[in-house]
Write an enzyme that holds these catalytic residues in place. Sequence first.
Site, PDB file in Angstrom:
ATOM      1  N   CYS A  38       0.515  -1.536  -0.157  1.00 25.42           N
ATOM      2  CA  CYS A  38       0.210  -0.035  -0.007  1.00 25.42           C
ATOM      3  C   CYS A  38       1.206   1.793   0.127  1.00 25.42           C
ATOM      4  O   CYS A  38       0.425   2.047  -0.032  1.00 25.42           O
ATOM      5  CB  CYS A  38      -0.850   0.065   1.497  1.00 25.42           C
ATOM      6  SG  CYS A  38      -2.560  -1.199   0.767  1.00 25.42           S
ATOM      7  N   ASP A  39       2.220   1.126   0.027  1.00 27.58           N
ATOM      8  CA  ASP A  39       2.760   2.208   0.038  1.00 27.58           C
ATOM      9  C   ASP A  39       3.933   2.454  -0.145  1.00 27.58           C
ATOM     10  O   ASP A  39       5.705   2.636  -0.097  1.00 27.58           O
ATOM     11  CB  ASP A  39       3.130   3.021   1.012  1.00 27.58           C
ATOM     12  CG  ASP A  39       3.608   3.954   1.530  1.00 27.58           C
ATOM     13  OD1 ASP A  39       3.228   5.019   0.821  1.00 27.58           O
ATOM     14  OD2 ASP A  39       4.140   4.515   2.337  1.00 27.58           O
ATOM     15  N   VAL A  40       3.784   1.501  -1.741  1.00 29.97           N
ATOM     16  CA  VAL A  40       5.436   1.605  -2.414  1.00 29.97           C
ATOM     17  C   VAL A  40       6.007   2.404  -3.450  1.00 29.97           C
ATOM     18  O   VAL A  40       5.061   3.194  -3.719  1.00 29.97           O
ATOM     19  CB  VAL A  40       4.898   0.170  -3.448  1.00 29.97           C
ATOM     20  CG1 VAL A  40       6.533   0.376  -4.976  1.00 29.97           C
ATOM     21  CG2 VAL A  40       5.416  -0.898  -3.058  1.00 29.97           C
TER      22      VAL A  40
END
Length: 255
Positions: A118-120
């Site tokens: 969810c936060d690449v």
Amino acid sequence: MDSNARVRFLDAGAEARVYRVETPAGPQAAKEFAPGSARAFHRELSLLSRVRHPHIVELLGFEDTPDARRLYLEFCAGGSLRAYLERRPVAGLETLFEVWQQIASALAELHRHGIVHCDVKPGNILLRRNTRAEEWVLSDFGLAIDLRSGTRHRFCTEAYAAPEAKCGERSPAEDVFALGAVLDELRRRVDDPGASLAPLLGRVDRFTLAMRATAPAERPSIDIVLERCDEARGEFLAFRYTNFESDGAVPIAIG
């Protein structure tokens, strides 16, 4: 945390602060959670405890007391991909393929466990330096979710977030979108390698565009992302080998 340890502040987020801690075994990263963030601490601890992979930041230990909640993680001396790009405005194709293969392999392992990062983004991709090589690792699981738990949220980094993620719809496809955005940013930093590699770079551009398709169902799976990376990197290495031979030089393996 040892009160005698040398500690240096590195970064801060909404729920935690990160420090470099010197230990007898070498430096570690200590992620210290703010009071009231017990749920976030236990969620991240649970996710990192379940997944071990060469390109996922390693959990070394934790501290869970009424006074402090900390995760102890490997310290990656090379810093983040964001810092790397700030130091090097022009990136090589080797870097593009290394980030592509290594971070995609980390995401494939997460997705097999039902986890979405969810936060690449470049700030969460770290450069590990050891005696053998430089390797990229995926870090910061503060927004990661276990799809089987039913937990959902709308938090994301706007510049790398898939359209559906901004509406709270979470799936592995959003990690593919974000990685595609990271690769596109890297691709735009690649110096012109000449006409011989133009067809390869054209295919890379089209594929990273497909990774960023608006509809999640139209994006390739992470396994396909890995397959395309192997194909493109193999073509690039073959070109390098042939180019070296034509110059009478000895080819050198990359990565």
